[in-house]
Design a protein around this motif. Structure first.
Motif, PDB file in Angstrom:
ATOM      1  N   UNK A  78       0.809  -1.221   0.000  1.00 48.14           N
ATOM      2  CA  UNK A  78       0.000   0.000   0.000  1.00 48.14           C
ATOM      3  C   UNK A  78       0.839   1.267   0.000  1.00 48.14           C
ATOM      4  N   UNK A  79       2.143   1.145   0.265  1.00 42.39           N
ATOM      5  CA  UNK A  79       2.997   2.328   0.279  1.00 42.39           C
ATOM      6  C   UNK A  79       4.400   1.970  -0.217  1.00 42.39           C
ATOM      7  N   UNK A  80       4.672   2.220  -1.496  1.00 42.61           N
ATOM      8  CA  UNK A  80       5.980   1.827  -2.046  1.00 42.61           C
ATOM      9  C   UNK A  80       7.145   2.623  -1.449  1.00 42.61           C
ATOM     10  N   UNK A  81       6.839   3.646  -0.645  1.00 42.86           N
ATOM     11  CA  UNK A  81       7.917   4.412  -0.014  1.00 42.86           C
ATOM     12  C   UNK A  81       8.461   3.704   1.225  1.00 42.86           C
ATOM     13  N   UNK A  82       7.838   2.626   1.630  1.00 44.23           N
ATOM     14  CA  UNK A  82       8.273   1.938   2.852  1.00 44.23           C
ATOM     15  C   UNK A  82       8.757   0.531   2.526  1.00 44.23           C
ATOM     16  N   UNK A 125      16.715   8.108   2.646  1.00 46.37           N
ATOM     17  CA  UNK A 125      15.875   7.668   3.770  1.00 46.37           C
ATOM     18  C   UNK A 125      15.288   8.844   4.540  1.00 46.37           C
ATOM     19  N   UNK A 126      13.978   8.711   4.846  1.00 44.99           N
ATOM     20  CA  UNK A 126      13.268   9.756   5.567  1.00 44.99           C
ATOM     21  C   UNK A 126      13.135   9.363   7.038  1.00 44.99           C
ATOM     22  N   UNK A 127      12.804   8.091   7.257  1.00 46.15           N
ATOM     23  CA  UNK A 127      12.578   7.663   8.633  1.00 46.15           C
ATOM     24  C   UNK A 127      12.868   6.172   8.773  1.00 46.15           C
ATOM     25  N   UNK A 130      11.039   0.998  14.212  1.00 51.05           N
ATOM     26  CA  UNK A 130      10.905  -0.379  14.664  1.00 51.05           C
ATOM     27  C   UNK A 130       9.417  -0.689  14.753  1.00 51.05           C
ATOM     28  N   UNK A 131       8.978  -1.720  14.025  1.00 52.99           N
ATOM     29  CA  UNK A 131       7.560  -2.093  14.067  1.00 52.99           C
ATOM     30  C   UNK A 131       7.314  -3.006  15.266  1.00 52.99           C
ATOM     31  N   UNK A 136      11.529  -4.015  10.982  1.00 51.96           N
ATOM     32  CA  UNK A 136      11.933  -2.613  10.860  1.00 51.96           C
ATOM     33  C   UNK A 136      11.399  -2.068   9.539  1.00 51.96           C
ATOM     34  N   UNK A 137      10.875  -0.833   9.573  1.00 51.13           N
ATOM     35  CA  UNK A 137      10.429  -0.162   8.355  1.00 51.13           C
ATOM     36  C   UNK A 137      11.408   0.948   7.991  1.00 51.13           C
TER      37      UNK A 137
END
Lengths: 514, 301
Positions: A78-82, A125-127, A130-131, A136-137
């Motif tokens: 749902x989010x290719x940035x992550x 990398x923006x952020x 820890x999930x 890790x995202x």
């Protein structure tokens, strides 16, 4: 009686025959600059670090990406940035601490801190979040399909250990700083540091709790690493059996090693290009015609034939053929043409030449000092009076990187196998985030913008188009004079089974004995 | 000249084959070095004149690419070794002679003062000498060299390399000369001619320079000769270690350092010819110095 003797003899043989426990004595020209895994982005430094530290994923001996501390990774649907990384369970650091997601978050942030040489690799990398304890995202500014390629040398440190020893940020080597991590390690890798004496000897022992022990049964129980700068001494150490493997057999001694009983040479093209950098901001080299003249005054074929004895691949671009963006056309090097070079010099107003200092390492690349010496002669032929200043790499790199040098030698390997890595370090304007190895003064805001756009371009066709465009500008500006791509020649005992890794990074957990 | 030819010294010289032979070798080498500009077929110090394709040519064999022939072959950069040795010999001899001159001037000056004036000055100078004696002279030379390199800006380093070499070797070799001069001065200053000179009111510096100095010079000559051999070797050692003459302006030691890398690969000439030249030079100077010591020291006769 004889039978008894034979039994005894075979018993002795059985005792002395190595069974999965052997010492490897390893040598190369130069030492690792620091054990701090984020302070230097340099081949021999990473090569030693790889024995003790692990990245999330790594390249195997053939160059393919395989899991290390992460077992799987993929961009979220749902989010290719992550990018989501699943971490390996049950991994312990050398001091017994558990490996968890907070160590990953800590280490990647550390690698982006001031003083880190790894930050260009993480510039998209923006952020980092820890999930849970083992997930890790990594969120990027835009979708970065090639992010994982940037992580093969991104070592993970233990957060607790780093806090306890006050090594929360990497030390700045160029400024002469050191910290606890310069001489001490606490990784998850296959080997544990036993002792280290800089430029002399580093001893490692195998890690009984290594997570990979079941995947890659480590046959090496101990590594003794000795840098030997002198080519003759290094090859003598191999010939006399004082060391088992050297990563840089001097090109003149290849036949000798091949013909020696019990030794072999393994050869492979290396992912590393050697070139000269020029100051484009000040002095005579700020004139494009002078840079063009110098480029065609370099007799690359003579360097290959005489200095490298055929063990090199002359090139016209600062990019090894392994890299995405490489083309035959870029790789074609200009014709050696003294007359044209002299003409360009006089057009630039330097018919009487000028004086310049060439800064060169003498323990880093294959025949680095000899190449520089021959360049002194070649530049002399177009009236440029070159003073050669050859130094060990630990002193050379700060000079080359700091912008003090007008004319310097550098080599560049591309662990991501993508042009972006070259651009981000060597072409982007020197800022505190990017362009740390671009002291040439070359600065082009349009190019900078294109380099940044590569990090979030998902259309790979369009991305390749931008890459080609940037290369066009770089080739026209000629702030770098490419020389050749290196060829690796590892010399080792015949009983060692070990592939030559194209990045010149041996991973001793993959070594086996025959 | 006639007086010299009829002297005992010359008579002894002619009857010592080793002395004659070593003298001939040394003077030939000095002559070759002096005339290098005229004898050498190329100028090895001009990097622009080198053709890299001539690299690694064996002695008296045509080069595979260019067809050129070289008497002693070429080094890794295509430098004619015969020319490089002649010019390298000049560097080695010049550094050696100047370093010995420097060491002699310092040694004689300090030795004379220590011996003649004595007292706390004598203690100070000689303790300083003792301290320096506890370090190998090559270490002191490297220390001075390192400091000088650190102080000099990079563009001056090549030009100053020779001066720095002379300074570092000269300053590390003065001790033995100072000790000898001091010893001889202590003996001489008790002699009657010195007492006589004092009696007629000559000042101390005149007595030291005009009366004592000439009488302590013969052992200095011997030591200086032997120190010359040491200085030449020290220069070669420093250059061999890569801290001496730069590879673009090689001395014998630099050539040997380069040649060392090609020992295993069969290019023996790059190492052998410079090494033989250095051997011949250092050995002859040493042998001549030994003979000089035996001749000038009456107690050994």
């Amino acid at each position: 009686m004889i039978k008894k003797l034979l039994t005894m003899a075979s018993a002795v043989v059985m005792i002395t025959t190595p069974t999965f426990s052997e010492t490897i004595r390893w040598a190369r020209a130069g030492d690792s600059i620091t054990l701090d895994p984020h302070a230097q982005n340099e081949g021999p430094t990473h090569a030693l670090a790889h024995q003790m530290y692990d990245p999330l994923l790594q390249r195997d001996m053939a160059g393919a990406i395989i899991p290390a501390l992460a077992t799987s990774w993929k961009a979220l649907d749902n989010n290719p940035n992550v990018w989501r990384f699943k971490l390996r369970q049950g991994v312990k650091f050398h001091d017994g601490a558990d490996f968890t997601s907070e160590d990953v978050v800590f280490s990647l942030n550390r690698a982006m801190a001031d003083g880190s040489e790894m930050k260009e690799l993480l510039s998209s990398i923006k952020d980092i979040r820890a999930v849970d304890t083992h997930t890790v995202d990594l969120e990027t500014h835009g979708a970065n399909p090639l992010l994982v390629n940037n992580l093969t040398n991104m070592f993970i440190m233990d957060k607790g250990w780093s806090e306890a020893n006050n090594v929360l940020t990497p030390h700045d080597v160029a400024k002469g700083e050191t910290n606890f991590a310069t001489m001490n390690t606490n990784g998850t890798g296959a080997f544990i540091l036993v002792s280290r004496s800089v430029d002399e000897k580093t001893v490692l022992k195998s890690n009984p709790n290594y997570w990979g022990n079941n995947l890659y049964p480590t046959e090496v129980s101990k590594i003794i690493y000795t840098p030997i700068q002198s080519a003759a001494t290094r090859v003598a150490a191999l010939l006399s059996g004082q060391v088992d493997i050297i990563q840089d057999v001097p090109v003149q001694d290849l036949d000798r090693v091949r013909e020696t009983n019990g030794l072999k040479v393994a050869t492979a093209a290396q992912n590393r290009v050697i070139f000269f950098g020029l100051d484009t901001a000040e002095g005579p080299t700020s004139n494009l015609k002078v840079r063009q003249a110098m480029n065609i005054a370099i007799n690359r074929e003579a360097i290959k034939k005489v200095v490298m004895r055929g063990q090199s691949d002359p090139t016209g671009v600062i990019m090894p053929p392994f890299v995405n963006g490489w083309t035959e056309k870029l790789n074609a090097y200009p014709k050696y043409d003294l007359e044209e070079a002299k003409k360009l010099m006089s057009e630039a107003g330097y018919e009487d030449g000028f004086s310049i200092t060439l800064n060169c390492p003498n323990d880093r690349y294959i025949n680095d000092e000899a190449i520089c010496q021959s360049a002194v002669g070649m530049m002399g032929q177009i009236g440029i009076d070159v003073t050669l200043d050859a130094k060990p790499k630990a002193q050379h790199f700060p000079i080359a990187k700091g912008g003090e040098a007008d004319f310097y030698m550098l080599g560049w390997g591309v662990p991501t196998f993508d042009s972006h890595y070259i651009f981000n370090y060597l072409v982007h304007t020197q800022t505190d985030k990017r362009g740390s190895w671009n002291p040439t003064g070359f600065s082009n805001s349009a190019v900078d913008a294109m380099i940044v756009s590569l990090e979030s371009e998902t259309d790979l066709g369009a991305r390749d188009g931008t890459i080609a465009k940037i290369w066009g500008t770089v080739q026209d500006a000629q702030m770098y004079l490419p020389i050749h791509n290196q060829v690796l020649n590892w010399g080792m005992s015949k009983n060692i089974k070990f592939d030559v890794q194209p990045e010149d990074k041996p991973h001793f957990q993959f070594l086996s004995f025959e | 000249m006639n007086r010299f030819l009829k002297s005992d010294f010359f008579y002894d010289f002619l009857r010592a084959p080793i002395a004659v032979a070593s003298f001939v070798v040394v003077s030939t080498l000095i002559l070759l070095a002096l005339l290098a500009n005229f004898i050498a077929p190329t100028n090895p110090f001009d990097p622009a004149s080198l053709n890299l394709m001539n690299g690694f040519t064996a002695p008296m064999e045509p080069n595979a690419f260019t067809g050129e022939i070289f008497l002693m072959g070429t080094d890794d950069q295509g430098r004619d070794l015969f020319s490089a040795i002649l010019f390298g010999l000049r560097v080695s001899l010049f550094v050696g002679l100047m370093a010995v001159l420097l060491a002699t001037v310092i040694g004689v000056f300090l030795g004379l003062i220590a011996g003649y004036i004595g007292g706390w000055l004598d203690s100070l100078i000689m303790r300083l000498a003792d301290i320096q004696m506890t370090f190998p002279s090559i270490l002191i030379a490297m220390l001075i060299y390192g400091v000088a390199r650190g102080v000099l800006p990079p563009e001056l380093r090549d030009e100053m390399a020779i001066t720095v070499l002379i300074l570092s070797i000269g300053l590390s070799e003065w001790v033995s000369i100072a000790r000898t001069v001091r010893g001889s001065t202590l003996v001489e200053k008790e002699k009657e001619y010195v007492a006589a000179a004092r009696l007629i009111g000559l000042n101390h510096s005149r007595i030291m320079i005009r009366h004592i100095l000439p009488n302590v010079l013969s052992p200095v000559l011997v030591i200086a000769t032997i120190t010359l051999a040491l200085a030449i070797i020290a220069e070669a050692t420093l250059s061999f270690l890569g801290v001496g003459a730069p590879p673009t302006k090689p001395s014998l030691g630099t050539l040997i350092r380069v040649g060392q890398d090609f020992l295993f690969s069969g290019e023996w000439w790059i190492l052998l010819f410079p090494a033989l030249t250095l051997l011949a030079l250092a050995l002859s100077v040493n042998l001549f110095g030994d003979w000089l010591r035996d001749t000038l020291n009456p107690r050994l006769k």
